[in-house]
Design a protein around this motif. Structure first.
Motif, mmCIF file in Angstrom:
data_model
loop_
_atom_site.group_PDB
_atom_site.id
_atom_site.type_symbol
_atom_site.label_atom_id
_atom_site.label_comp_id
_atom_site.label_asym_id
_atom_site.label_seq_id
_atom_site.Cartn_x
_atom_site.Cartn_y
_atom_site.Cartn_z
ATOM 1 N N UNK A 90 -16.065 -58.437 48.812
ATOM 2 C CA UNK A 90 -15.823 -59.564 49.712
ATOM 3 C C UNK A 90 -14.984 -60.609 48.971
ATOM 4 N N UNK A 91 -13.859 -60.968 49.524
ATOM 5 C CA UNK A 91 -12.861 -61.841 48.881
ATOM 6 C C UNK A 91 -13.060 -63.279 49.364
ATOM 7 N N UNK B 229 -29.655 -57.396 35.934
ATOM 8 C CA UNK B 229 -30.953 -57.642 36.587
ATOM 9 C C UNK B 229 -30.831 -58.464 37.866
ATOM 10 N N UNK B 230 -29.601 -58.737 38.312
ATOM 11 C CA UNK B 230 -29.402 -59.597 39.477
ATOM 12 C C UNK B 230 -29.049 -58.797 40.727
ATOM 13 N N UNK B 231 -29.288 -59.433 41.869
ATOM 14 C CA UNK B 231 -29.016 -58.789 43.162
ATOM 15 C C UNK B 231 -27.626 -59.130 43.677
ATOM 16 N N UNK B 232 -27.073 -60.244 43.195
ATOM 17 C CA UNK B 232 -25.809 -60.740 43.733
ATOM 18 C C UNK B 232 -24.925 -61.209 42.584
ATOM 19 N N UNK C 90 -19.327 -60.634 45.328
ATOM 20 C CA UNK C 90 -18.343 -61.527 45.928
ATOM 21 C C UNK C 90 -17.277 -61.806 44.877
ATOM 22 N N UNK C 91 -16.015 -61.540 45.207
ATOM 23 C CA UNK C 91 -14.916 -61.828 44.291
ATOM 24 C C UNK C 91 -14.327 -63.181 44.678
ATOM 25 N N UNK D 285 -22.428 -66.136 50.787
ATOM 26 C CA UNK D 285 -23.665 -65.845 50.053
ATOM 27 C C UNK D 285 -24.810 -65.571 51.023
ATOM 28 N N UNK D 286 -24.917 -66.409 52.053
ATOM 29 C CA UNK D 286 -25.970 -66.250 53.053
ATOM 30 C C UNK D 286 -25.832 -64.919 53.783
ATOM 31 N N UNK D 287 -24.611 -64.585 54.180
ATOM 32 C CA UNK D 287 -24.365 -63.335 54.906
ATOM 33 C C UNK D 287 -24.631 -62.117 54.024
#
Length: 462
Positions: free
Chosen positions: A360-361, A300-303, A333-334, A379-381
């Motif tokens: 994204x590493x 249910x999450x976007x990130x 994001x990894x 996170x912002x990007x």
């Protein structure tokens, strides 16, 4: 819902509780008269609009309740479009209650939730989307949510919708004219121009629809899950991001059994960070429930911030975890954690160059707070990857999204009808439907149930 628009209403406009100042707002035809009947100072009924006056308020026994400032707004130059008096008193609960009861004794009634803004809408001071933005502005908790609410409240979104609607109305009127002269077989509306107009309007609506996902995220915060295997450093990472010891950290695998949620503000965007139980075959029922909740939160999450230990986790284990966790609508994001123990770890060790995975590493050491700023920047990007300008029109309201979606579908039917050569009466029917749904956004088309649902979300004093 019943609208007693001839009543004069009263409510506390400032938050409840003890404070330096409390503001009580009266609105309605008798607002100035009621305030003046208990106010000792200048005659408020003889004062110009937008003026402030010092005086005292006395009860029926002549006892002074407080020294106040009374601000007078004469209709229609007020927030509600009615006579309004705002009484600024000392913020004592006792004083506020005494003044409220006095105003009610003199003929006012307690306002319903959102009634001031409802009256502003019904009196033409703002349209419905602007009225909804007032509630969003009050609830805004970040720079981005504030920017969206301000843009909508100042009429940017409304102006765009009204322009689209007017262009459709102009063409619809020509088609309606054709229906009046149907027996004479005349054509007032150029079908090719109508088709071009509908396609242009659809492009604009599509851009607004596409902005909803971002708008909803900016308004409500980005749902962000930290997930990974036990002892990968998820809770340590949460603490590093928040710069406080929020989560319990230990070397015992499975310490985090339930989800922990916190809010992190990065450059004006709110992230709702969720720390979850480690992904593994659970050893007991409680841990199994925690692992199941982890999977639910990820879905249910976007990130997704996937954290792994660069010392103990093998490349095939990382890829297997991501295969379980990643779904179509999630950005990943990894985070390669504990880099201080294995500083030569590289992305290609886990994802070969021919791999289709393009995650994204982010290498970090959560314990030493190494590279945490880069993680925040990432996170912002991830949210603003489309480089959306907050000054542009962004849809952040589910009701608006639904109305735009229906309008888009109505216009689709118009295009199909024009292509099939159907008669003007059917084309007019679909155009009317599109106009109806666009009008629902600004309130040009509204119902009592709709208004009750919208304004019921407001606080009493607004």
């Amino acid at each position: 819902m019943s609208h007693h628009l001839t009543d004069t209403i009263v409510a506390l406009a400032t938050p409840s509780g003890i404070g330096a100042i409390g503001v009580i707002r009266l609105s309605g035809p008798d607002a100035i008269r009621i305030a003046n009947s208990v106010f000792h100072g200048k005659d408020l009924e003889q004062q110009a609009s937008h003026t402030v006056h010092f005086g005292t308020i006395h009860n029926d026994e002549g006892r002074i309740l407080d020294e106040v400032l009374a601000t007078v707004f004469v209709a229609p130059r007020s927030y509600t479009g009615e006579n309004v008096v705002e009484v600024s008193c000392h913020g004592s609960d006792y004083i506020i209650q005494e003044l409220m009861q006095l105003f009610i004794q003199k003929g006012a009634r307690t306002a319903n939730p959102g009634e001031y803004t409802l009256r502003a809408f019904l009196n033409g001071q703002m349209d419905l989307s602007q009225a909804e933005a007032v509630a969003d502005l009050i609830a805004s908790s970040s720079k981005s949510s504030h920017a969206i609410a301000m843009q909508q409240m100042r009429g940017g979104f409304s102006d765009e919708i009204k322009k689209l609607r007017q262009e459709l109305i102009d063409f619809a009127s020509l088609i309606e004219l054709e229906l009046d002269f149907s027996e004479e077989d005349v054509e007032f509306a150029d079908r090719s121009k109508l088709e071009a107009l509908v396609q242009q309007i659809q492009r604009i609506i599509k851009a607004l629809l596409d902005s909803f996902q971002l708008g909803n995220v900016l308004k409500n915060g980005v749902s962000t899950v930290i997930a990974g295997r036990p002892n990968s450093g998820k809770s340590t990472l949460l603490n590093a991001l928040l710069n406080e010891e929020r989560a319990i950290v230990s070397e015992i695998a499975g310490t985090t059994r339930d989800t922990i949620e916190e809010v992190l503000n990065i450059k004006g965007i709110q992230f709702r960070i969720i720390d979850t139980a480690g992904i593994r075959d659970a050893t007991d029922t409680i841990e199994a429930i925690g692992v199941e909740k982890t999977m639910q939160k990820v879905q249910s999450s976007a990130l997704l911030v996937y954290v792994f230990d660069v010392v103990d986790t093998q490349p095939e284990e990382v890829r297997a975890d991501l295969e379980k966790l990643v779904h179509e609508n999630i950005h990943v994001l990894v985070v390669a954690n504990k880099m201080d123990l294995n500083p030569y770890t590289k992305k290609e060790h886990y994802f070969p160059e021919n791999s289709t995975a393009d995650y994204h590493w982010v290498p970090v050491s959560a314990l030493n707070k190494m590279n945490i700023d880069y993680l925040k920047e990432s996170l912002h990007e991830a949210v603003l990857s489309k480089k959306i300008n907050l000054e542009s029109t962004i849809v952040a309201n589910a009701r608006h999204y639904e109305a735009l979606q229906k309008s888009y579908e109505d216009l689709d039917r118009v295009l199909r009808g024009l292509s099939a050569g159907i008669t003007s009466d059917f084309v007019a029917m679909d155009i009317r439907a599109a106009l109806h749904h666009l009008g629902e956004i600004t309130g040009e088309i509204s119902t009592d149930d709709l208004l009750g649902n919208i304004f019921g979300r407001f606080c009493i004093g607004k």
